[in-house]
Design a protein around this motif. Structure first.
Motif, PDB file in Angstrom:
ATOM      1  N   LYS A   1       0.826  -1.206   0.000  1.00 54.69           N
ATOM      2  CA  LYS A   1       0.000   0.000   0.000  1.00 54.69           C
ATOM      3  C   LYS A   1       0.861   1.257   0.000  1.00 54.69           C
ATOM      4  CE  LYS A   1      -3.754  -2.119   2.713  1.00 54.69           C
ATOM      5  NZ  LYS A   1      -4.527  -2.020   3.978  1.00 54.69           N
ATOM      6  N   ILE A   2       1.915   1.214   0.804  1.00 59.65           N
ATOM      7  CA  ILE A   2       2.794   2.375   0.904  1.00 59.65           C
ATOM      8  C   ILE A   2       3.469   2.650  -0.437  1.00 59.65           C
ATOM      9  CG2 ILE A   2       4.877   3.279   1.999  1.00 59.65           C
ATOM     10  CD1 ILE A   2       4.068   1.511   4.463  1.00 59.65           C
ATOM     11  N   LEU A   3       4.042   1.610  -1.030  1.00 62.59           N
ATOM     12  CA  LEU A   3       4.745   1.797  -2.297  1.00 62.59           C
ATOM     13  C   LEU A   3       3.780   2.189  -3.417  1.00 62.59           C
ATOM     14  CD1 LEU A   3       7.263  -1.182  -2.115  1.00 62.59           C
ATOM     15  CD2 LEU A   3       7.651   1.220  -1.549  1.00 62.59           C
ATOM     16  N   ALA A   4       2.566   1.651  -3.399  1.00 62.94           N
ATOM     17  CA  ALA A   4       1.570   2.042  -4.398  1.00 62.94           C
ATOM     18  C   ALA A   4       1.187   3.506  -4.237  1.00 62.94           C
ATOM     19  CB  ALA A   4       0.332   1.155  -4.279  1.00 62.94           C
ATOM     20  N   ALA A   5       1.108   3.973  -2.988  1.00 65.73           N
ATOM     21  CA  ALA A   5       0.776   5.371  -2.745  1.00 65.73           C
ATOM     22  C   ALA A   5       1.884   6.294  -3.237  1.00 65.73           C
ATOM     23  CB  ALA A   5       0.524   5.599  -1.257  1.00 65.73           C
ATOM     24  N   VAL A   6       3.130   5.864  -3.081  1.00 65.19           N
ATOM     25  CA  VAL A   6       4.248   6.671  -3.569  1.00 65.19           C
ATOM     26  C   VAL A   6       4.196   6.774  -5.087  1.00 65.19           C
ATOM     27  CG1 VAL A   6       6.755   6.775  -3.788  1.00 65.19           C
ATOM     28  CG2 VAL A   6       5.732   6.155  -1.596  1.00 65.19           C
ATOM     29  N   VAL A   7       4.022   5.647  -5.733  1.00 66.92           N
ATOM     30  CA  VAL A   7       3.973   5.633  -7.197  1.00 66.92           C
ATOM     31  C   VAL A   7       2.769   6.433  -7.708  1.00 66.92           C
ATOM     32  CG1 VAL A   7       3.706   4.165  -9.226  1.00 66.92           C
ATOM     33  CG2 VAL A   7       5.223   3.460  -7.360  1.00 66.92           C
ATOM     34  N   GLY A   8       1.636   6.311  -7.022  1.00 71.19           N
ATOM     35  CA  GLY A   8       0.428   7.007  -7.431  1.00 71.19           C
ATOM     36  C   GLY A   8       0.314   8.428  -6.927  1.00 71.19           C
ATOM     37  N   GLU A   9       1.349   8.905  -6.213  1.00 72.99           N
ATOM     38  CA  GLU A   9       1.386  10.270  -5.686  1.00 72.99           C
ATOM     39  C   GLU A   9       0.190  10.560  -4.776  1.00 72.99           C
ATOM     40  OE1 GLU A   9       1.849  12.919  -8.996  1.00 72.99           O
ATOM     41  OE2 GLU A   9       3.935  12.314  -9.335  1.00 72.99           O
ATOM     42  N   THR A  10      -0.131   9.580  -3.954  1.00 70.17           N
ATOM     43  CA  THR A  10      -1.194   9.743  -2.961  1.00 70.17           C
ATOM     44  C   THR A  10      -0.651   9.433  -1.568  1.00 70.17           C
ATOM     45  OG1 THR A  10      -1.910   7.457  -3.334  1.00 70.17           O
ATOM     46  CG2 THR A  10      -3.033   9.203  -4.591  1.00 70.17           C
ATOM     47  N   VAL A  11       0.565   9.877  -1.304  1.00 68.63           N
ATOM     48  CA  VAL A  11       1.217   9.547  -0.041  1.00 68.63           C
ATOM     49  C   VAL A  11       0.584  10.301   1.123  1.00 68.63           C
ATOM     50  CG1 VAL A  11       3.418   8.973  -1.085  1.00 68.63           C
ATOM     51  CG2 VAL A  11       2.948  11.334  -0.411  1.00 68.63           C
ATOM     52  N   PRO A  12       0.701   9.731   2.335  1.00 67.77           N
ATOM     53  CA  PRO A  12       0.241  10.437   3.528  1.00 67.77           C
ATOM     54  C   PRO A  12       1.256  11.488   3.966  1.00 67.77           C
ATOM     55  CG  PRO A  12       1.203   8.344   4.132  1.00 67.77           C
ATOM     56  CD  PRO A  12       1.216   8.391   2.636  1.00 67.77           C
ATOM     57  N   ASP A  13       0.926  12.197   5.040  1.00 68.18           N
ATOM     58  CA  ASP A  13       1.867  13.153   5.623  1.00 68.18           C
ATOM     59  C   ASP A  13       2.826  12.474   6.589  1.00 68.18           C
ATOM     60  OD1 ASP A  13       0.855  15.884   4.656  1.00 68.18           O
ATOM     61  OD2 ASP A  13      -0.955  14.912   5.408  1.00 68.18           O
ATOM     62  N   LEU A  14       2.308  11.552   7.380  1.00 64.30           N
ATOM     63  CA  LEU A  14       3.109  10.827   8.364  1.00 64.30           C
ATOM     64  C   LEU A  14       2.872   9.334   8.210  1.00 64.30           C
ATOM     65  CD1 LEU A  14       2.542  12.986  11.581  1.00 64.30           C
ATOM     66  CD2 LEU A  14       4.725  12.648  10.417  1.00 64.30           C
ATOM     67  N   LEU A  15       3.892   8.568   8.504  1.00 63.77           N
ATOM     68  CA  LEU A  15       3.800   7.116   8.405  1.00 63.77           C
ATOM     69  C   LEU A  15       4.442   6.477   9.623  1.00 63.77           C
ATOM     70  CD1 LEU A  15       3.288   4.464   6.739  1.00 63.77           C
ATOM     71  CD2 LEU A  15       5.604   4.773   5.826  1.00 63.77           C
ATOM     72  N   TRP A  16       3.713   5.596  10.272  1.00 67.45           N
ATOM     73  CA  TRP A  16       4.227   4.740  11.354  1.00 67.45           C
ATOM     74  C   TRP A  16       4.607   3.409  10.731  1.00 67.45           C
ATOM     75  CZ3 TRP A  16       2.642  -0.087  12.777  1.00 67.45           C
ATOM     76  CH2 TRP A  16       2.965  -0.572  14.051  1.00 67.45           C
ATOM     77  N   TYR A  17       5.902   3.071  10.772  1.00 68.94           N
ATOM     78  CA  TYR A  17       6.328   1.838  10.103  1.00 68.94           C
ATOM     79  C   TYR A  17       7.737   1.478  10.571  1.00 68.94           C
ATOM     80  CZ  TYR A  17       5.860  -1.708   6.463  1.00 68.94           C
ATOM     81  OH  TYR A  17       5.726  -2.893   5.795  1.00 68.94           O
ATOM     82  N   ALA A  18       8.126   0.243  10.279  1.00 69.16           N
ATOM     83  CA  ALA A  18       9.470  -0.219  10.635  1.00 69.16           C
ATOM     84  C   ALA A  18      10.522   0.546   9.830  1.00 69.16           C
ATOM     85  CB  ALA A  18       9.599  -1.715  10.362  1.00 69.16           C
ATOM     86  N   PRO A  19      11.654   0.871  10.429  1.00 71.01           N
ATOM     87  CA  PRO A  19      12.677   1.675   9.743  1.00 71.01           C
ATOM     88  C   PRO A  19      13.332   0.982   8.556  1.00 71.01           C
ATOM     89  CG  PRO A  19      13.454   0.962  11.900  1.00 71.01           C
ATOM     90  CD  PRO A  19      11.995   0.638  11.843  1.00 71.01           C
ATOM     91  N   ALA A  20      13.168  -0.338   8.430  1.00 70.98           N
ATOM     92  CA  ALA A  20      13.836  -1.053   7.338  1.00 70.98           C
ATOM     93  C   ALA A  20      13.361  -0.600   5.962  1.00 70.98           C
ATOM     94  CB  ALA A  20      13.612  -2.561   7.488  1.00 70.98           C
ATOM     95  N   LEU A  21      12.242   0.115   5.882  1.00 70.76           N
ATOM     96  CA  LEU A  21      11.746   0.612   4.596  1.00 70.76           C
ATOM     97  C   LEU A  21      12.408   1.929   4.187  1.00 70.76           C
ATOM     98  CD1 LEU A  21       9.655  -0.224   2.431  1.00 70.76           C
ATOM     99  CD2 LEU A  21       7.977   1.204   3.623  1.00 70.76           C
ATOM    100  N   THR A  22      13.251   2.464   5.034  1.00 68.14           N
ATOM    101  CA  THR A  22      13.821   3.793   4.810  1.00 68.14           C
ATOM    102  C   THR A  22      14.469   3.948   3.443  1.00 68.14           C
ATOM    103  OG1 THR A  22      14.233   4.097   7.183  1.00 68.14           O
ATOM    104  CG2 THR A  22      15.482   5.492   5.664  1.00 68.14           C
ATOM    105  N   GLY A  23      15.423   3.090   3.139  1.00 72.04           N
ATOM    106  CA  GLY A  23      16.180   3.243   1.903  1.00 72.04           C
ATOM    107  C   GLY A  23      15.308   3.219   0.662  1.00 72.04           C
ATOM    108  N   ARG A  24      14.310   2.361   0.667  1.00 70.64           N
ATOM    109  CA  ARG A  24      13.417   2.276  -0.491  1.00 70.64           C
ATOM    110  C   ARG A  24      12.634   3.568  -0.669  1.00 70.64           C
ATOM    111  NH1 ARG A  24      12.565   1.420  -5.205  1.00 70.64           N
ATOM    112  NH2 ARG A  24      10.819   0.195  -5.975  1.00 70.64           N
ATOM    113  N   LEU A  25      12.145   4.136   0.428  1.00 76.40           N
ATOM    114  CA  LEU A  25      11.385   5.380   0.330  1.00 76.40           C
ATOM    115  C   LEU A  25      12.274   6.555  -0.068  1.00 76.40           C
ATOM    116  CD1 LEU A  25       9.039   4.997   3.442  1.00 76.40           C
ATOM    117  CD2 LEU A  25       8.449   4.688   1.027  1.00 76.40           C
ATOM    118  N   VAL A  26      13.507   6.560   0.418  1.00 73.32           N
ATOM    119  CA  VAL A  26      14.457   7.610   0.007  1.00 73.32           C
ATOM    120  C   VAL A  26      14.775   7.476  -1.471  1.00 73.32           C
ATOM    121  CG1 VAL A  26      16.800   8.485   0.316  1.00 73.32           C
ATOM    122  CG2 VAL A  26      15.441   7.857   2.316  1.00 73.32           C
TER     123      VAL A  26
END
Length: 406
Positions: free
Chosen positions: A72-97
Motif C-alpha cells: 500500500k505504501i509503495l503504491a501510494a508513492v507511485v500514485g502520488e497519494t502519499v500520507p503526511d506521516l507514516l508509522w512503520y518499521a525503519p527497514a523501509l527507509t532506503g526504499r522510500l528515500v
C-alpha cells in the motif's frame, strides 16, 4: 487561530480517535499499531495531544497489519497519494528515500533537539541524512523457566554459546526441548537471528553498503542454531509463528528468544519465568526492533503541522506513558530517568534487562535492497533449521542471490 489537522490512517478507514470539526481540512498518516490494547493507549495519547493545544488536530485511524502495508505504501508513492506521516518499521527507509518520497528531518531535528537515545540513530540515519524518528523500540533477550532449570540440575544460566548448547541439551528430557526457535522465511526469524550475527561482530551490510551474508561470523551464528536442532535441543515453531509463547508457558520448552513486547503477557499467565541477556559469542548483542515515524514530502505548512505531533511523540510524557502501558522501551532519556518509569522498573525488574541491552543493539540495514536481502536470508535460515543445507551452503546461495539484485 485556524486549526490545522493531522490525520493518522487511511482515507477509507474508520475514525478511531476523537472527531475533529467538519470545517477542518484533513491530511494523512498511516499506522498499524497492534495489539488493540496498545492501539487504544495510542488513541488516548492522541486525544491528550488534541486537547492540549489548538494548532494541530490529530485523528487516528487504523491502516491494517504492518506486514500488509508495504504494498500500500509503495503504491501510494507511485500514485502520488502519499500520507503526511507514516508509522512503520525503519527497514523501509532506503526504499522510500530512493523513491524521493521522504522529507529529510535534519532541520526539524536540529531546531527541536529531542533528548533521544543516540543508540537509535542507526534506525533513523541513512547516508548522511536523518529520514525518520524513533516512535518506540524493543530489544531481544532470553526468557527462561527457573523451575525447569532447577529440576534439570542447572544452577548457572548460560552466558556464552557453548554454555547455551550444554544447557539446552541438559534441559531436553522426554517430550521437553531446551529452546524454542522460530521456523520460517519471514522477517521475525531474520530479526531474532540478527542478534546472534551481531554477537560475532558481523553485519548484514558493510560500510560501503554492500550485502555481506556469506561471512565467517554469519556461518558461525547460523551453525549455532543448526547445532541446537541437530543435538535434539530445539523445538521449531510452526511456520512464521516464532513469536508464540504457548510452548514456553506450557513447559514444553524451557528457553525462548523473545522481546520486551512479550513481558506483560507472560507475566499475567501465572508461571515462573526470568529474563537474561542473550548468550554471546565474541561480544554481547541484541536486535533493535520497533517502529519509526516518517514524514512525507508535501507543503511546508503540512510538514510543520505534522512535526508538532512528532515532537509530542518524542517527548518525555508520551514516551513514559507509552512504555509503561505497552512494554515498549522509551526512546527519550528523560523518560527513562523519570521517577514514574524508575518506579515501574522496580516493579518489573525483567524490563531492566531489555533496557540495558539497547547499548549493544543491532538495527537492520536501511538500504533500499534490504527487503530482498531479508527474503534471501530468511530462506537460508529456514533451510538450515530443516537440515536441508549447511550454513555455508545456504548463506553462499543467499549472498549470490542478493548480490545479483543489488
Amino acid at each position: 487561530m485556524k486549526r490545522r489537522q493531522v490525520v493518522l490512517g487511511l482515507a477509507a478507514s474508520g475514525v478511531m480517535g476523537c472527531s475533529a470539526p467538519v470545517r477542518v481540512d484533513r491530511t494523512v498518516l498511516w499506522q498499524g499499531i497492534n495489539p488493540p490494547s496498545n492501539r487504544q493507549v495510542f488513541l488516548d495519547l492522541v486525544d491528550r495531544f488534541n486537547q492540549s493545544q489548538s494548532e494541530v488536530w490529530v485523528e487516528a485511524r487504523y491502516a491494517g497489519q504492518p506486514d500488509q502495508q508495504g504494498p500500500k505504501i509503495l503504491a501510494a508513492v507511485v500514485g502520488e497519494t502519499v500520507p503526511d506521516l507514516l508509522w512503520y518499521a525503519p527497514a523501509l527507509t532506503g526504499r522510500l528515500v530512493e523513491l524521493n518520497a521522504l522529507r529529510p528531518l535534519d532541520d526539524f531535528w536540529r531546531d527541536s533537539r529531542p533528548d533521544v537515545l543516540p543508540a537509535l540513530d542507526s534506525t533513523t540515519i541513512w547516508g548522511d541524512r536523518r529520514w525518520s524518528v524513533p516512535f518506540a523500540v524493543n530489544t531481544v533477550a532470553l526468557y527462561h523457566r527457573p523451575s525447569l532449570l532447577e529440576a534439570a540440575g542447572i544452577q548457572t544460566l548460560p552466558r556464552t554459546w557453548p554454555e547455551l548448547l550444554t544447557v539446552a541439551k541438559t534441559l531436553s528430557q522426554g517430550d521437553r526441548r531446551g529452546i524454542f526457535l522460530p521456523l520460517g522465511k519471514g522477517e521475525f526469524a531474520v530479526f531474532l537471528w540478527t542478534a546472534f550475527l551481531g554477537s560475532t561482530g558481523g553485519r548484514l551490510v558493510d560500510v560501503q553498503g554492500r550485502p555481506t551474508l556469506h561471512t565467517e561470523g554469519a556461518v558461525r551464528a547460523l551453525q549455532l542454531w543448526q547445532d541446537l536442532v541437530a543435538q535434539g535441543s530445539a523445538l521449531l515453531s510452526q511456520p512464521e509463528r516464532g513469536y508464540e509463547e504457548g510452548d514456553f508457558l506450557a513447559g514444553r520448552v524451557a528457553l525462548q528468544i523473545s522481546g520486551s513486547w512479550a513481558l506483560g503477557f507472560i507475566a499475567r499467565q501465572g508461571v515462573d519465568f526470568g529474563v537474561m541477556p542473550l548468550p554471546y559469542d565474541r561480544q554481547p548483542a541484541t536486535s533493535l526492533g520497533g517502529e519509526n515515524l516518517f514524514l512525507f514530502r508535501s507543503t511546508p505548512a503540512r510538514e510543520e503541522a505534522a512535526w508538532k505531533f512528532v515532537e509530542f511523540v518524542l517527548s518525555e510524557p508520551f514516551q513514559t506513558e507509552w512504555a509503561i502501558a505497552t512494554g515498549y522501551l522509551p526512546v527519550n532519556r528523560k523518560a527513562i530517568a523519570s521517577p514514574r518509569y524508575r518506579q515501574y522498573l522496580a516493579s518489573q525488574p525483567a524490563m531492566g534487562v531489555f533496557l540495558e541491552q539497547m547499548n549493544v543493539g543491532n538495527s537492520r540495514p536501511l538500504a533500499p535492497f534490504y527487503p530482498r536481502l531479508s527474503a534471501a536470508l530468511g530462506r537460508a535460515i529456514e533451510s538450515v533449521l530443516l537440515q536441508r543445507q549447511t550454513p555455508d551452503q545456504a548463506l553462499a546461495i543467499a549472498q549470490r542471490t542478493v548480490s545479483a539484485l543489488v
